[in-house]
Structures are given as C-alpha cells and as structure tokens.
Write an enzyme that holds these catalytic residues in place. Structure first.
Site, short mmCIF file in Angstrom:
data_model
loop_
_atom_site.label_atom_id
_atom_site.label_comp_id
_atom_site.label_asym_id
_atom_site.label_seq_id
_atom_site.Cartn_x
_atom_site.Cartn_y
_atom_site.Cartn_z
N SER A 11 6.57 21.63 11.88
CA SER A 11 7.53 22.44 12.64
C SER A 11 8.07 23.61 11.81
CB SER A 11 8.68 21.57 13.13
OG SER A 11 9.30 20.91 12.03
N GLY A 12 7.22 24.15 10.92
CA GLY A 12 7.57 25.41 10.25
C GLY A 12 7.20 26.57 11.17
N GLY A 46 12.94 36.21 0.53
CA GLY A 46 12.73 37.66 0.48
C GLY A 46 12.51 38.30 1.83
N GLU A 112 9.19 44.61 -2.80
CA GLU A 112 8.87 43.53 -3.73
C GLU A 112 7.64 43.90 -4.54
OE1 GLU A 112 10.63 39.56 -1.59
OE2 GLU A 112 8.62 40.12 -1.00
N HIS A 227 5.84 31.07 -8.91
CA HIS A 227 6.86 32.12 -8.80
C HIS A 227 7.46 32.33 -10.18
CE1 HIS A 227 10.12 34.60 -7.49
NE2 HIS A 227 9.54 34.67 -6.30
N ARG A 273 3.05 39.11 -9.24
CA ARG A 273 3.63 37.83 -9.66
C ARG A 273 2.86 37.12 -10.76
NH1 ARG A 273 5.64 35.08 -4.02
NH2 ARG A 273 7.33 36.57 -3.81
N HIS A 334 4.75 27.66 -6.39
CA HIS A 334 5.46 28.26 -5.26
C HIS A 334 4.65 28.28 -3.97
CE1 HIS A 334 8.24 30.88 -3.24
NE2 HIS A 334 7.36 31.86 -3.13
N GLU A 358 0.53 27.92 5.61
CA GLU A 358 0.21 27.73 4.18
C GLU A 358 -0.91 26.73 3.93
OE1 GLU A 358 3.69 27.54 1.72
OE2 GLU A 358 2.54 26.91 -0.04
N ARG A 369 -1.62 35.88 -3.62
CA ARG A 369 -0.92 36.33 -2.40
C ARG A 369 0.06 37.45 -2.73
NH1 ARG A 369 4.36 34.41 0.28
NH2 ARG A 369 4.79 33.73 -1.83
N LEU A 375 4.81 34.42 5.58
CA LEU A 375 5.48 34.23 6.88
C LEU A 375 4.71 35.04 7.93
CD1 LEU A 375 9.23 34.47 5.78
CD2 LEU A 375 8.04 32.41 6.51
C1 LIG Z 1 11.76 28.96 -1.77
C2 LIG Z 1 10.68 29.68 -1.01
C3 LIG Z 1 10.80 31.03 -0.74
C4 LIG Z 1 9.80 31.70 -0.02
N1 LIG Z 1 9.98 33.02 0.30
C5 LIG Z 1 9.07 33.63 1.08
C6 LIG Z 1 9.29 34.96 1.56
O1 LIG Z 1 10.31 35.57 1.29
N2 LIG Z 1 8.33 35.52 2.35
C7 LIG Z 1 7.18 34.86 2.70
O2 LIG Z 1 6.35 35.43 3.42
N3 LIG Z 1 6.97 33.59 2.29
C8 LIG Z 1 7.88 32.98 1.50
N4 LIG Z 1 7.66 31.68 1.11
C9 LIG Z 1 6.45 30.99 1.58
C10 LIG Z 1 6.64 30.62 3.05
O3 LIG Z 1 7.95 30.18 3.26
C11 LIG Z 1 5.67 29.53 3.47
O4 LIG Z 1 4.39 29.79 3.03
C12 LIG Z 1 5.64 29.43 4.99
O5 LIG Z 1 6.95 29.26 5.47
C13 LIG Z 1 4.76 28.27 5.41
O6 LIG Z 1 4.97 28.03 6.78
P1 LIG Z 1 4.18 26.83 7.46
O7 LIG Z 1 4.64 26.80 8.86
O8 LIG Z 1 2.75 26.94 7.16
O9 LIG Z 1 4.69 25.54 6.66
P2 LIG Z 1 6.16 24.90 6.55
O10 LIG Z 1 7.20 25.88 6.90
O11 LIG Z 1 6.25 24.27 5.21
O12 LIG Z 1 6.13 23.74 7.65
C14 LIG Z 1 5.32 22.62 7.46
C15 LIG Z 1 5.77 21.54 8.41
O13 LIG Z 1 4.84 20.46 8.44
C16 LIG Z 1 5.54 19.22 8.38
N5 LIG Z 1 4.64 18.20 7.85
C17 LIG Z 1 4.02 18.18 6.65
N6 LIG Z 1 3.27 17.07 6.54
C18 LIG Z 1 3.40 16.38 7.69
C19 LIG Z 1 2.88 15.14 8.18
N7 LIG Z 1 2.08 14.35 7.45
N8 LIG Z 1 3.24 14.73 9.42
C20 LIG Z 1 4.08 15.47 10.18
N9 LIG Z 1 4.61 16.64 9.76
C21 LIG Z 1 4.27 17.10 8.53
C22 LIG Z 1 6.74 19.55 7.50
O14 LIG Z 1 7.75 18.58 7.63
C23 LIG Z 1 7.11 20.92 8.06
O15 LIG Z 1 7.84 20.79 9.25
C24 LIG Z 1 8.65 30.99 0.40
C25 LIG Z 1 8.53 29.63 0.14
C26 LIG Z 1 9.54 28.97 -0.55
C27 LIG Z 1 9.39 27.49 -0.81
#
Ligand SMILES: Cc1cc2nc3c(=O)[nH]c(=O)nc-3n(C[C@H](O)[C@H](O)[C@H](O)COP(=O)(O)OP(=O)(O)OC[C@H]3O[C@@H](n4cnc5c(N)ncnc54)[C@H](O)[C@@H]3O)c2cc1C
Length: 497
Positions: A11-12, A46, A112, A227, A273, A334, A358, A369, A375
């Site tokens: 749910s990201g 960011g 950045e 990072h 980076r 990171h 991701e 990256r 995002l």
């Molecule tokens: C501190 C930090 C700062 C960042 N800053 C930036 C930025 O400024 N700009 C940018 O572009 N990116 C940034 N990033 C990277 C970016 O946030 C992530 O790459 C991006 O949000 C990933 O989105 P996603 O939906 O793929 O995964 P996520 O947002 O991590 O969501 C993954 C989801 O899957 C769920 N999940 C995992 N395993 C299971 C399972 N087995 N069963 C059920 N659910 C599961 C998790 O609970 C979560 O809900 C940052 C990352 C961090 C940690």
C-alpha cells in the site's frame, strides 16, 4: 477464498496508484502487511522529479537520468518516465496532493544532486507523507477497493505459467487465498537486509523473495543505493537528512572542520549520491571515526525551519539544533535500483503478474538512481500497468482450493540469522566492496540459508518469515555483486579500482 478483479500487494505509492486506476473497471483488493500508510513512500522527504520549470525540458531530465544510470539504463524506459512526469504530478494534484508553491503560485521547485535544473516538486521535507496521505485517503473513499491491513503475503500462486493470485496470512482470519485476473507486486524495497538503512521496518525485501520463488526474473540487484547523509545517533538510527539540504547550501565537513569534498569532485556536495557516499566513507575510514558532519549553520534559521520542518523538529528530540550544531552523518542503504524485470506496461515474465515501484527493475535507474525519480517511477509505471491490466482475461475455472499454510523457523533463530546476515551485508556488500569480502558474504549467506532450510518449523511468525526473506534476498544481492566484474555506478569493488 477471496476473489476480486485486481489484486494489489503493498500500500505504498506504487500499489495505491494502481488500485485507484483499476478501481474504475472492477473490484480491487489491497493486501498490506502493516498499517496502510506504513511504507517507504511515507518517509520520502525530498520530492518528485518532473521537468515542469520554465528553463527545463523532458530531454534535460532524460539526460540527467541517463548520466546517473552510468550507461545501464534502458533509454526507452527513461524516456517513458520523464515524458510522463508532468502528468504524474497533475494526477496527484487532482487527487488533492498539496505541493509547495511560490508567491506567484507556481510550483516551488527544489534542486538535488545530479539534476541540471530545479525540478523537484515537494511538500516541505515530507513529500512522501503528503503523497501517501493523498492516495490512501482516496483509496479509503473508493467503494470498489477493499484494504486488508496486517495481511502478510506468503506466496504468489502461479499455475500453468499464469499468476492467479496469492496466499496470505490475514491477521484476524489466518491463511487465505486471494484470486484476481491481474495481480501487482508493489512491496517496495529491501533496506532491512543491511544493519543500517533509511528504510522503515516493513522493507524486508519480501517481494523480491516472493518473485524469485514464483520464477519471475530479477536483475541488477547489486545496485544498492547508499544515501550519503543519514543521521548517526542511537535514538534515531537511519534517519535521513534529505539531499535538498545540500541543495540549499549545507556542506560536508570532517571533525576538524575541513570540507573534504574538495578532494573528490568539482561538484562538491552536489555530486551524484554514489560519489558523495564514497567520499564520506573514505573520509570516515581515513580518520578512523564513525561519522562526518553536515553543516547547515550558515543557512538562515528561518529558512531551515520553513524548508526542513521534519528534520528541524526530529533532530531537536535528540538535542541537535541544526541552525547551531553540525549534524553527525554517515551513508546507509537507501534504495534498491534493481529488482523484478518489467516492461513499459509493468508486466513481468509471468502472465497475470505485474510489478511496480521499488521492487522492480524497469530500466530507468540503470546502475544508479537519480534523486527523486522513484516516487515518479511508482506513479508512471503503475498507471501504465492499469491501462493494460484491465484487459486481462478472466481467471480459469477450478481455482486451487488448498491454502498454503507456511510454517516459520523459531523466533530466537530468526533474530540470530537476521542480525548475522545484516552484519555481513553491511560489512562486505556496502559502499565499498572487495572480491574477497564478496566471496565471504556469498559463502556465509549460502551457509545460513542452508541452515535455515534445515531448522525445525513452528507456527507462522511474521518476524521469522521476514528473517527468511532477508536471508534469501541478501543472497541474491551478494551473489549479483560477486558476479559483477567491473566498477560501474553504485557497484564499487576496490580490487578493480
Ligand atoms: C527515508 C526515505 C526518503 C526517500 N525520499 C525520496 C524522495 O524524496 N523522492 C523519491 O522519489 N524517493 C524517495 N525515497 C524512495 C521512495 O520513497 C520509495 O522508493 C518509494 O516510495 C517506493 O514505493 P513503493 O510503493 O514501491 O513501496 P513502499 O512505499 O515501500 O510500499 C511497499 C508496501 O508493501 C507492503 N509489503 C511489503 N511486503 C509485504 C508482504 N509480504 N505482504 C503484504 N504487504 C507487504 C509494505 O507494508 C508497504 O505497504 C525515499 C525513501 C526513504 C526510505
């Protein structure tokens, strides 16, 4: 058994973007292992890169992305990403996301490292929180979407080379099968395979392990981004100090006050980076210290408080006043640049299985990256996945009824192997690698995996299952790093330097 048209794991931003888009065409189930907002997305600081400024263009954004990727990007994927960036921002804004604007109501664009223009759309230093707030609120309101929180996906169900859905442990209900004509893996990153990471606790690499188990192709896993500026403090381990602070003029100093980036790159603190992370790590090794410092004390306090409210407040909780004190930092894992191989429609090699965010290797990051492209990648590729997933054929009849009930290794063993592997990864598969170190990591992680396979099993434990995933994903990353025989982007083997 639960059945929907579309199944979303995670749910990201990647998962919820897809859910919102396909909900216009059918019933959607979202499975997430913790609370809906518990994700890497929620922690992003960011912002989101998009060529929306006056002096900017998608070709400049494209060039910067390709340069960061060090020749390993897929040019078609990069072009797809950057061309769709302005529309991705409009999409978020249409859902109610609030981004910072200037006095004349234009988007206030940050800058950045690695970007040749100001092009970072942001919400102060908590862009991820704002984005996750927006998409999760829209999902909650959507009658076509059902969210199962505290639901841990344990297996992708693949039959006759088609993904039919997943098995999961639903906290209150136990093991369940979920079926859908299209399933998307959006489980985020794997920061927890290292001892220090900016990622939250949920980032245990489950999706990489699920994909590998199901026979999906993975690639480029050796490219783990570290990072450069992560807080070194026992009470806030891994807390990120956004690159935007260096963009605003903060400088890097060793404990003697020397700006050591002069020794490494003419772009100084705004070099890419990987270069900054290596420079910091070298300086730490050279001086036998455990951190260097980020100095923002020359930036007006009022600007720091306005632009970086999260950092300002969080660091005050550990008695660091950023307008007066240097911030102790070092690099930490990171972002995973590699993952499940997907095409421009976010399709994997398994029909019916999509992947976004991701957990993927779409080709846009190559060997490194560019900041704030992830995002963006999550939105762009989830939206393109939605366009084609709506046409997936119905499920075959006679779905498997047997529910996969996983058993786990004992928790005490899980704690031990988890920490042992995290330590090996940080020591040998970090910013600097050596041939010998990679061999040690590969061999010892393989031995740990064999030990885990022979352990007695007991009832399911999320923590223990995550530990197994950490072992399996670490093995993939260490093996990929050992197999890479040149230094490129994020992969740096000192023996090849
Ligand atoms: C501190 C930090 C700062 C960042 N800053 C930036 C930025 O400024 N700009 C940018 O572009 N990116 C940034 N990033 C990277 C970016 O946030 C992530 O790459 C991006 O949000 C990933 O989105 P996603 O939906 O793929 O995964 P996520 O947002 O991590 O969501 C993954 C989801 O899957 C769920 N999940 C995992 N395993 C299971 C399972 N087995 N069963 C059920 N659910 C599961 C998790 O609970 C979560 O809900 C940052 C990352 C961090 C940690």
């Amino acid at each position: 058994m639960e059945r929907a048209d579309f199944l979303v794991i995670g749910s990201g931003l990647a998962g919820l973007t897809f859910a919102l888009e396909v909900a216009k065409h059918g019933r959607v189930i979202v499975l997430t292992k913790s609370h809906i907002t518990d994700s890497n997305t929620n922690w992003a600081q960011g912002g989101i890169a998009a060529a929306v400024g006056e002096s900017d263009s998608w070709t400049l954004h494209e060039q910067d992305t390709l340069t960061a990727g060090a020749g390993l990007c897929d040019p078609a994927a990069v072009q797809f990403l950057v061309k769709n960036a302005p529309e991705a921002i409009d999409w978020l804004t249409s859902l109610g996301a609030r981004f910072d604007v200037t006095g004349s109501n234009e988007l206030d664009l940050g800058r950045e490292g690695g970007h040749s223009r100001h092009r970072i759309v942001h919400h102060a230093d908590k862009t991820g929180w704002e984005v996750e707030r927006t998409v999760s609120a829209a999902v909650r309101k959507n009658p076509n979407i059902t969210v199962f929180e505290n639901t841990f996906v344990t297996k992708l169900l693949v039959d006759n080379n088609r993904c039919l859905g997943v098995s999961a442990i639903v906290n209150d209900l136990g093991a369940r099968n979920f079926f859908a004509r299209a399933t998307i893996l959006a489980t985020g990153g794997c920061g927890q395979i290292y001892s220090t990471t900016t990622n939250p606790k949920v980032a245990t690499g489950d999706g990489f392990a699920l994909a590998q188990d199901a026979g999906a192709e993975l690639k480029n896993l050796e490219f783990q981004q570290f990072h450069p500026t992560t807080l070194v403090h026992p009470q806030l381990p891994g807390f990120l100090i956004t690159e935007a602070m260096r963009g605003a003029g903060a400088t890097l100093r060793n404990h003697r006050g020397r700006r050591f980036m002069y020794d490494h790159d003419s772009r100084l603190e705004l070099a890419p980076r990987d270069i900054v992370a290596r420079a910091i790590q070298k300086e730490i090794q050279r001086l036998s210290t455990w951190c260097v410092y980020l100095d923002a004390t020359h930036i007006p306090a009022e600007l720091l408080q306005r632009e970086f409210p999260t950092i300002w407040e969080k660091l005050r909780t550990v008695r660091i006043e950023i307008e007066k004190d240097w911030i102790p930092i070092s690099p930490a894992q990171h972002y995973a640049c590699g993952g499940v191989t997907t095409d421009l429609d976010a399709k994997t090699n398994i029909p019916g299985l999509y992947a976004s965010g991701e957990v993927t290797s779409t080709g846009v990051h190559g060997a490194n990256r560019l900041a704030s492209n992830s995002l963006l990648e999550a939105i762009v590729f989830s939206r393109s996945a939605a366009l084609v997933a709506v046409d997936e054929a119905d499920l075959p009849s006679g779905l498997p009824e047997a529910v996969h009930i996983p058993q786990s290794i004992p928790e005490a063993e899980a704690i031990r192997v988890r920490h042992a592997v995290q330590h090996l990864m940080s020591q040998h598969v970090g910013v600097f690698r050596t041939t010998k170190g990679l061999q040690i990591a590969s061999e010892q992680i393989r031995e740990t995996a064999e030990e885990v396979a022979s352990m007695p099993r007991t009832s399911f434990s999320t923590y223990a299952q995550e530990a197994e995933n950490i072992v399996n994903v670490s093995r993939l990353v260490a093996d990929a790093a050992a197999a890479r025989t040149e230094n490129i982007g994020l992969h740096f083997n000192e023996d090849f330097a």
